[in-house]
Design an enzyme around this catalytic site. Structure first.
Site, PDB file in Angstrom:
ATOM      1  N   GLU A 185      35.424  20.559  18.777  1.00  0.00           N
ATOM      2  CA  GLU A 185      35.492  22.011  18.618  1.00  0.00           C
ATOM      3  C   GLU A 185      35.243  22.768  19.921  1.00  0.00           C
ATOM      4  O   GLU A 185      35.078  23.985  19.913  1.00  0.00           O
ATOM      5  CB  GLU A 185      34.476  22.447  17.571  1.00  0.00           C
ATOM      6  N   PRO A 210      36.909  27.481   5.869  1.00  0.00           N
ATOM      7  CA  PRO A 210      35.736  27.282   5.021  1.00  0.00           C
ATOM      8  C   PRO A 210      34.478  27.140   5.873  1.00  0.00           C
ATOM      9  O   PRO A 210      34.477  26.430   6.880  1.00  0.00           O
ATOM     10  CB  PRO A 210      36.047  25.976   4.287  1.00  0.00           C
ATOM     11  N   CYS A 260      31.958  33.885  21.226  1.00  0.00           N
ATOM     12  CA  CYS A 260      33.169  33.194  20.770  1.00  0.00           C
ATOM     13  C   CYS A 260      34.369  33.548  21.632  1.00  0.00           C
ATOM     14  O   CYS A 260      35.286  32.743  21.789  1.00  0.00           O
ATOM     15  CB  CYS A 260      33.484  33.570  19.317  1.00  0.00           C
ATOM     16  N   ARG A 277      43.954  25.631  13.560  1.00  0.00           N
ATOM     17  CA  ARG A 277      43.385  25.589  14.896  1.00  0.00           C
ATOM     18  C   ARG A 277      43.907  24.391  15.690  1.00  0.00           C
ATOM     19  O   ARG A 277      44.040  24.453  16.914  1.00  0.00           O
ATOM     20  CB  ARG A 277      41.862  25.576  14.834  1.00  0.00           C
ATOM     21  N   HIS A 319      29.553  26.417  13.984  1.00  0.00           N
ATOM     22  CA  HIS A 319      29.443  25.931  15.357  1.00  0.00           C
ATOM     23  C   HIS A 319      28.020  26.156  15.852  1.00  0.00           C
ATOM     24  O   HIS A 319      27.302  27.039  15.359  1.00  0.00           O
ATOM     25  CB  HIS A 319      30.414  26.672  16.285  1.00  0.00           C
ATOM     26  N   LEU A 374      40.977  31.566   6.642  1.00  0.00           N
ATOM     27  CA  LEU A 374      41.475  30.192   6.710  1.00  0.00           C
ATOM     28  C   LEU A 374      40.388  29.142   6.931  1.00  0.00           C
ATOM     29  O   LEU A 374      40.684  27.950   6.841  1.00  0.00           O
ATOM     30  CB  LEU A 374      42.506  30.085   7.846  1.00  0.00           C
TER      31      LEU A 374
END
Length: 440
Positions: free
Chosen positions: A172, A21, A364, A136, A246, A19
Site C-alpha cells: 500500500e 471497505p 494522504c 487501486r 493504513h 469503493l
C-alpha cells in the site's frame, strides 16, 4: 538533504463511489455529488501553503480515468465511446471502479528511501501494487511510468517495478511507511503491515488488512536498507477495525518526532522502547489513549493524517485538516502536543474537505521524497512547485474540470475525452513526456 512533498493533483473524475471497505469516510459519502474543480484547487492551495512555510513541494499528475485499457481487458469493445456506453449498460459497477480518482492520494503511490540510507547511495522508489483493491491496483503501471519519467537519472535514482501482484505481496505504499532520524544516528524505517501471507497472526475481524509483512520485508530488501535500521511493526487489528486501513490514519512521524494512537501498532510501548534505543535521547513521541482521543474521533477528524513538517528554523509544524479543529478530542490532542516538550511549535488547519469526504487527509495527498541538492538538479521534469507553476496548474484546472460530478455523469463518454485532453496538456506543462497509455 531536503524533504519534498510530492502532492497528487486531484483528477477530473473525482467522485464518491464508496469503493473501499474499511474506509469509513468513503462509505459514508457514497453517491453524493462531488466537486472536482474545487477538490483540485483545494489541493493546489495546500501545496501553496506548504511551500510558503519554506518546505519543499512538488506535484504528481493524476491518472487517466475511466481506465479504458482496463475496461477493454474486461471484454468491452469498440470505440472509446462505445466501450463506456456498453460498460454503463452492462457493468455499471465496473465503470465506477475504473473511474476512481484515488491516485490523488499519493501516500499510496510508492515507498521511498533516501540515498543516505541505501547501500548503493541512490534514492530508491518502488511503486505500490495496491493489489488488495481492484480500483487501486489499476494505478501501479501508470505510477511506475510517471516515476520513471521524473526520476530518470539512473546515476541518482533506482525506480523499481511494483512488487508482484496478488494477495501475498499486497503493498500500500508510504501510507504504511515512516522514516525517523535524529542527529548523528542512522535513519530508522518503520515498514508496518496488517497481515501475513505465511504466518498465522491475529488480524482484524471487521475490515480487511491490506499490507502484508512479506511485502514490507521485500521493500526493505529492494531499497538496500541496513537490517539494523528497519522495524516491522504490526498494525493493531482493533485500529484497522476502527477504520485505520493504513498506518497513517493513526500515526505520523517526522525526523525525531512521532505522534501515534495507542491502537496504531501492536505493542506500541515495546516499539517506542526500541526507537528510543536506536534514536537516542533526542527522539520524542506523543501517544493518544482511547480515553483521550476515541478511535472514532481519530478516524473522523484525521489528526494523525496530518503533515508534520520541518521548517527552515529547525522547528516543526503540523498541517491538519479543519475537521481536527472542529472535533474537540482531536483538537485537544494536537494542543497537548504544542504544550509538551516536542519539536512541534505550530498547528495549521487547512480545508481539504473534498478529499476528506473520500477518506484522505493532508498526509494522504503527499508522497515524501528526500533529495540532496545534486539529486534535485538531476530532475528535468517541471514538477517542483513555484508560484508560476501554481498559476499555470490552477488555470489548467479551471479550463478542464467540471464544477459538479454526479454518479450518473461517469456514464458520459465525453468525460473520458475531456480527461484525456486535460492530461495530454498536463504532461506538456510538467514536461513529463508520454507517460499515459493513450499517448503511446
Amino acid at each position: 538533504m531536503r524533504e519534498y512533498n510530492f502532492d497528487g493533483l486531484v483528477g477530473p473524475t473525482h467522485n464518491y463511489a464508496g469503493l473501499s471497505p474499511g474506509n469509513l469516510a468513503s462509505q459514508s459519502h457514497v453517491g453524493e455529488p462531488s466537486h472536482p474543480r474545487e477538490a483540485a484547487l483545494q489541493g493546489l492551495e495546500k501545496m501553496r501553503f506548504v511551500s510558503s512555510l519554506g518546505v519543499g513541494q512538488a506535484v504528481l499528475p493524476p491518472q487517466p480515468r475511466p481506465s479504458l485499457r482496463a475496461l477493454r481487458a474486461l471484454g468491452f469493445t469498440g470505440t472509446d465511446e462505445e466501450v463506456i456506453t456498453r460498460a454503463a449498460r452492462e457493468g455499471e459497477h465496473l465503470l465506477r471502479l475504473t473511474s476512481s480518482a484515488s491516485s490523488m492520494w499519493t501516500a499510496n503511490a510508492a515507498t521511498v528511501a533516501p540515498s543516505t540510507d541505501t547501500a548503493d547511495g541512490r534514492v530508491h522508489l518502488t511503486p505500490a501494487n495496491l493489489s488488495q483493491m481492484f480500483h487501486r491496483a489499476l494505478e501501479a503501471d501508470t505510477t511506475h511510468s510517471v516515476l520513471r519519467a521524473i526520476f530518470a537519472n539512473e546515476k541518482h535514482f533506482a525506480v523499481h517495478a511494483p512488487l508482484p501482484p496478488g494477495s501475498h505481496f499486497a503493498d500500500e505504499g508510504a501510507a504504511n511507511h515512516t522514516r525517523l532520524a535524529t542527529p548523528g544516528r542512522a535513519g530508522v524505517h518503520l515498514l508496518a503491515w496488517g497481515r501475513s501471507a505465511w504466518q498465522d497472526v491475529p488480524g482484524p475481524k471487521r475490515f480487511p488488512a491490506r499490507q502484508t509483512l512479506e511485502s514490507s520485508q521485500a521493500l526493505a530488501r529492494l531499497h538496500q536498507l541496513d537490517a539494523r535500521c528497519v522495524l516491522f511493526p504490526q498494525q493493531h487489528p482493533d485500529g484497522i477495525d476502527a477504520g485505520a486501513f493504513h498506518t497513517d490514519v493513526l500515526a505520523v512521524g517526522n525526523e525525531r518526532f512521532l505522534m501515534l494512537h495507542e491502537l496504531a501498532f501492536v505493542d506500541y510501548p515495546g516499539l517506542l522502547q526500541v526507537l528510543r534505543e536506536k534514536l537516542g535521547p533526542d527522539f520524542r513521541a506523543v501517544v493518544a489513549s482511547s480515553a483521550e482521543l476515541p478511535p472514532k474521533d481519530a478516524v473522523k477528524a484525521y489528526p494523525f493524517n496530518s503533515q508534520v513538517l520541518t521548517l527552515p528554523d529547525g522547528t516543526m509544524a503540523i498541517v491538519a485538516p479543519v475537521e481536527s479543529r472542529e472535533t474537540p478530542a482531536a483538537r485537544g490532542f494536537l494542543e497537548r502536543i504544542l504544550a509538551e516538550d516536542t519539536p512541534v511549535k505550530a498547528v495549521h488547519y487547512l480545508d481539504v474537505r473534498q478529499s476528506m469526504n473520500n477518506g484522505g487527509g493532508p498526509a494522504c495527498l503527499r508522497q515524501r521524497v528526500w533529495l540532496t541538492d545534486t539529486e534535485r538538479r538531476a530532475i528535468d521534469a517541471d514538477v517542483f512547485y513555484t508560484p508560476a507553476l501554481h498559476e499555470s496548474l490552477a488555470a489548467w484546472v479551471r479550463r478542464h474540470y467540471r464544477e459538479v460530478l454526479r454518479p450518473r455523469d461517469l456514464q458520459d463518454p465525453q468525460l473520458a475525452r475531456e480527461t484525456m485532453t486535460a492530461l495530454d496538456e498536463l504532461t506538456r506543462i510538467l514536461k513529463l513526456g508520454s507517460v499515459y497509455d493513450f499517448q503511446q
